[in-house]
Design an enzyme around this catalytic site. Structure first.
Site, PDB file in Angstrom:
ATOM      1  CG  ASP A 128      -6.252  17.442  10.545  1.00  0.00           C
ATOM      2  OD1 ASP A 128      -5.086  17.215  10.876  1.00  0.00           O
ATOM      3  OD2 ASP A 128      -7.247  16.948  11.118  1.00  0.00           O
TER       4      ASP A 128
ATOM      5  CD  GLU B  98      -9.315  14.301  13.315  1.00  0.00           C
ATOM      6  OE1 GLU B  98      -8.908  13.296  13.932  1.00  0.00           O
ATOM      7  OE2 GLU B  98      -8.714  15.394  13.330  1.00  0.00           O
TER       8      GLU B  98
ATOM      9  CG  HIS C 108      -7.180  15.212  18.490  1.00  0.00           C
ATOM     10  ND1 HIS C 108      -6.072  14.799  17.792  1.00  0.00           N
ATOM     11  CD2 HIS C 108      -6.760  15.413  19.776  1.00  0.00           C
ATOM     12  CE1 HIS C 108      -5.031  14.733  18.603  1.00  0.00           C
ATOM     13  NE2 HIS C 108      -5.416  15.112  19.808  1.00  0.00           N
TER      14      HIS C 108
ATOM     15  CG  ASP D  46      -6.711  19.267  14.596  1.00  0.00           C
ATOM     16  OD1 ASP D  46      -7.105  20.005  15.514  1.00  0.00           O
ATOM     17  OD2 ASP D  46      -6.460  18.053  14.755  1.00  0.00           O
TER      18      ASP D  46
END
Length: 567
Positions: A24, A26, A166, A171
């Protein structure tokens, strides 16, 4: 042919022994191509339900993080000041993920950023296999179970031990739990391999999936497969370079053809016929379809409904449309795409030559009343005895030359007629004659091309193969033997042995003396493919006399079709 030992990839890789790297990211925005940067990596490597390792780091994006992103993720500019940059982080992540299947929720987003940064840094992308849990959830779950397929919704559905927030690692951990929950759901449906998961769809019913054992006995080899019902009658016949993988796909992949789903439900067993080469498999498939006419093969419905244009051999020859080529020394062109095309070609010939159009067989000396065409000067009128046999024979020679030789005289006549119609602004009528001539030329070229191969008593040709050479023996347009010549083997003796096993084919008659049109044209396409070498015999594609006339019509038709397409 020696059966090839299947690899794990071909047999299906069990989920329990496959390593997954759930990742994941960001970022500062929604698009890498639009200039957004990665701010955090989170990844979990798992295999067999056990965590093998985790990877987590912030990334300095070398730009300010937008305020709304900070509100969403909690990642501030202060947090990333001392973090490593992407040029340092990406190679470390790729090494961590090496040898695994990448998993992400909404994978195009995360994998898109990874690929973009790889290109920017000049790092070769390893070509990971990718599994998207969002896509898999949409396929495996229905709306009665979950209102949507967001990560937070799925995490709650499967009781994830980590709540998505998030942040990349959290995540990723939640996605691991979702992945395992989906695997458990699919396992109850008999989906246990990576290949089956990757192609899973709820459109394939559990009843269909339960039948996948029907393919277990098939080898990993090229050949023909036959689905049979409980009375052992063929339902469907197909061909593949990998019999086992292809037939298993009928029980696991999204099959958009409703008929195939019906066929699978009726199937009781699958017969596999191993072939030495893919070309042999294609030919065997054509022959089996023609023989059995299985109900779920669309092209087997009307295999005999082909149309030919025939110039008869009789005292006063004529043209006719027929469905069968006979051993009667007549001249044939075709097959046509349909009777309408044949009728168009017939009209072009009748309009350009004064050959009779009546159908009765006429004696050499006939005293019938002349027809209207004779009175109009469109026929030499052999029916009333006024025709000179030598003059009529000369007209027949012109027709025969147009059909099986050079159609230049016919092309000139039709062109003149089209020009006359166009000058009188009868453009639709001119287009009709253009289509008639095109139908004739296509059939003429097709016949000439077939005869190029069917006139050869024997050809031996070879194509490169990973183990050596694919060798095929062709007699009168029919495939009679096939095999793989191993690399380093003395070719002459091997070819002699192959010829000794080849089917004997006696000389026949007509454009297709020993095979179907489909089979001969399949062989022609193979002979035209790159890398083909003639081992014995000679053959080459000539420029057929009709082809040079056909090219302008094909180009015009293509341009017209382009104009009709929207946009």
């Amino acid at each position: 042919m020696q059966e090839v030992q299947g690899t794990f990839d071909e047999l299906g890789r069990p989920l329990s022994s496959t390593t997954f790297c759930v990742v994941d990211l960001e970022t500062t925005g929604g698009s890498a191509a639009g200039g957004s940067k990665i701010t955090e990596f989170g990844a979990v490597k798992v295999c067999g339900g056990e965590v093998l390792g985790e990877f987590q780091t912030l990334v300095n994006p070398d730009e300010l993080i937008p305020a709304f992103i900070t509100v969403l993720t909690g990642i501030t500019n202060q947090m990333v000041i001392s973090a490593p940059r992407i040029a340092e982080v990406l190679p470390s992540f790729l090494e961590f993920a090496k040898g695994s299947v990448l998993v992400a929720h909404n994978a195009p987003f995360d994998v898109g950023f990874l690929k973009h940064n790889s290109r920017e840094l000049g790092i070769p992308w390893p070509g990971f296999e990718v599994l998207d849990t969002a896509v898999l959830a949409r396929r495996a779950l229905n709306r009665d179970e979950v209102r949507n397929c967001k990560l937070s919704t799925l995490a709650a559905k499967f009781g994830a031990t980590t709540t998505p927030n998030h942040r990349a690692l959290s995540d990723a951990r939640a996605t691991v739990d979702v992945l395992h929950g989906l695997f458990e759901r699919l396992g109850n449906l008999g989906v246990t391999t990576l290949e089956e998961v990757s192609t899973y769809t709820s459109k394939v019913t559990p009843e269909q999936r339960k039948k996948r054992h029907l393919a277990d006995h098939l080898p990993v080899a090229p050949g023909v497969y036959v689905f049979r019902d409980d009375k052992d009658q063929p339902l469907y016949i197909g061909t593949s370079r990998n019999l086992r993988a292809r037939t298993r796909s009928y029980f696991t992949k999204a099959e958009t053809r409703t008929r195939m789903g019906q066929m699978v439900m009726l199937a009781n067993r699958i017969e596999g016929i191993v072939c030495a080469t893919p070309l042999e498999a294609q030919v065997r498939e054509l022959r089996l379809i023609g023989k059995h006419r299985p109900p779920f093969n669309r092209r087997s419905k009307f295999p005999d409904k082909v149309t030919w244009l025939k110039l008869t051999r009789e005292p006063w020859p004529r043209l006719s449309i027929v469905r069968t080529v006979l051993d009667d020394e007549a001249d044939y062109i075709g097959p046509f795409r349909g009777r309408q095309s044949a009728e168009g070609a017939l009209a072009a010939l009748h309009d350009s030559f004064q050959i009779r159009q009546c159908t009765p067989r006429l004696a050499l000396k006939s005293k019938s009343s002349p027809c209207a065409l004779a009175e109009m000067g469109h026929c030499l009128s052999p029916c009333d005895g006024s025709a000179d046999i030598e003059v009529y024979d000369a007209e027949v020679v012109r027709v025969r030359r147009a059909m099986i030789g050079d159609p230049e005289e016919l092309v000139a006549a039709v062109h003149a007629h089209m020009l006359y119609l166009a000058r009188n602004e009868r453009f639709e009528d001119a287009a009709v004659w253009r289509d008639r001539l095109t139908s004739f030329l296509r059939a003429s070229v097709r016949t000439q091309r077939l005869r190029e191969l069917t006139g050869q008593p024997e050809l031996v040709a070879a194509a490169p193969h990973e183990e050596g050479w694919e060798v095929h023996v062709i007699r009168y347009g029919r495939l009679v033997a096939a095999g793989i010549l191993p690399r380093g083997t003395h070719s002459a003796g091997w070819v002699d042995a192959l010829l000794a096993t080849a089917e004997t084919v006696p000389p026949g008659f007509g454009p297709i003396p020993a095979a179907t049109v489909e089979e001969t044209e399949c062989l022609l396409r193979w002979l035209d493919s790159p890398g083909i070498r003639m081992v014995r015999g000679t053959w080459h594609t000539s420029l057929q006399s009709g082809a040079r006339h056909l090219v302008p019509f094909e180009l015009a038709d293509s341009r017209w079709q382009d104009l009709q397409r929207p946009g």
